[in-house]
Design a protein around this motif. Structure first.
Motif, short mmCIF file in Angstrom:
data_model
loop_
_atom_site.label_atom_id
_atom_site.label_comp_id
_atom_site.label_asym_id
_atom_site.label_seq_id
_atom_site.Cartn_x
_atom_site.Cartn_y
_atom_site.Cartn_z
N GLY A 58 24.10 29.44 7.26
CA GLY A 58 23.63 30.77 6.85
C GLY A 58 24.67 31.86 6.98
O GLY A 58 24.37 33.03 6.73
N ALA A 59 25.89 31.54 7.36
CA ALA A 59 26.92 32.57 7.59
C ALA A 59 27.49 33.10 6.27
O ALA A 59 27.44 32.44 5.24
CB ALA A 59 28.05 32.00 8.44
N ARG A 60 28.06 34.27 6.36
CA ARG A 60 28.87 34.85 5.28
C ARG A 60 30.32 34.60 5.68
O ARG A 60 30.78 35.06 6.72
CB ARG A 60 28.61 36.34 5.14
CG ARG A 60 29.58 37.03 4.19
CD ARG A 60 29.16 38.43 3.88
NE ARG A 60 28.00 38.32 3.02
CZ ARG A 60 27.05 39.25 2.89
NH1 ARG A 60 27.12 40.36 3.58
NH2 ARG A 60 26.04 39.07 2.09
N VAL A 61 31.03 33.84 4.85
CA VAL A 61 32.41 33.44 5.16
C VAL A 61 33.37 34.26 4.31
O VAL A 61 33.18 34.41 3.10
CB VAL A 61 32.61 31.93 4.90
CG1 VAL A 61 34.06 31.53 5.13
CG2 VAL A 61 31.69 31.12 5.80
N SER A 62 34.40 34.80 4.94
CA SER A 62 35.43 35.58 4.26
C SER A 62 36.77 34.85 4.40
O SER A 62 37.11 34.39 5.49
CB SER A 62 35.56 36.97 4.87
OG SER A 62 34.35 37.68 4.75
N VAL A 63 37.50 34.78 3.29
CA VAL A 63 38.84 34.20 3.29
C VAL A 63 39.77 35.23 2.68
O VAL A 63 39.47 35.81 1.63
CB VAL A 63 38.88 32.88 2.50
CG1 VAL A 63 40.30 32.33 2.42
CG2 VAL A 63 37.96 31.84 3.14
N PHE A 64 40.90 35.47 3.34
CA PHE A 64 41.85 36.51 2.93
C PHE A 64 43.24 35.90 2.82
O PHE A 64 43.71 35.23 3.75
CB PHE A 64 41.84 37.64 3.97
CG PHE A 64 42.75 38.78 3.65
CD1 PHE A 64 42.40 39.74 2.71
CD2 PHE A 64 43.98 38.89 4.29
CE1 PHE A 64 43.25 40.79 2.42
CE2 PHE A 64 44.83 39.94 4.02
CZ PHE A 64 44.47 40.89 3.07
N ASN A 65 43.92 36.14 1.70
CA ASN A 65 45.27 35.65 1.47
C ASN A 65 46.24 36.74 1.93
O ASN A 65 46.26 37.84 1.37
CB ASN A 65 45.48 35.32 0.00
CG ASN A 65 46.82 34.69 -0.29
OD1 ASN A 65 47.82 35.02 0.33
ND2 ASN A 65 46.83 33.76 -1.25
N GLU A 66 47.06 36.43 2.94
CA GLU A 66 47.99 37.43 3.47
C GLU A 66 49.05 37.84 2.44
O GLU A 66 49.47 38.98 2.41
CB GLU A 66 48.67 36.90 4.74
CG GLU A 66 47.72 36.82 5.91
CD GLU A 66 48.42 36.44 7.21
OE1 GLU A 66 49.46 35.75 7.18
OE2 GLU A 66 47.91 36.86 8.25
#
Length: 130
Positions: A58-66
């Motif tokens: 149920g989580a909201r996952v964030s992925v960020f490209n540096e």
């Protein structure tokens, strides 16, 4: 008999105090989701990678490209504890991943980093990144 009743009352009070203290004890912080266990270049879009991994159901996952300074947010709407997303990236880019849970205090995990490289659940396909 009054002495026995007083003893029972004192015992009940002690148990309720301990139970109340346990409810007030701090909980462990939300851990970050696991780094992606499956990564592959998109067959449809050049410069885009498909990434999957485990998260809290149920989580909201964030992925960020540096490198690109761009990110993607994906909700685990089916609550199966997996995230699946696509992000603009190149081989060996460093990505950050974290998760949030809404509700009881809106918890957010710390970020964890991993490198973009072709990977299956069995491991890295080729060791191209330093």
């Amino acid at each position: 008999m009054p002495r026995r009743a007083a003893l029972h009352l004192a015992l009940a009070l002690a148990i309720s105090l301990l139970a109340g203290a346990a409810c007030l004890s701090p909980t462990l912080p939300l851990p970050p989701p696991e780094p992606a266990d499956t990564m592959r270049p998109s067959a449809d879009r050049e410069g885009v990678w498909q990434i999957s991994g485990n998260c809290t159901p149920g989580a909201r996952v964030s992925v960020f490209n540096e490198r690109t300074q761009r990110g993607v947010i994906e909700d685990d709407t089916d609550e199966n504890g997996r995230y699946h997303l696509e992000i603009e990236a190149e081989l060996c880019d460093v990505l950050l991943v974290w998760q949030e849970l809404e509700g009881n205090g809106d918890e957010e995990s710390a970020a964890q980093s991993f490198v973009v490289e072709e990977r299956t659940p069995l491991g890295v396909v080729n060791d191209a990144c330093p």
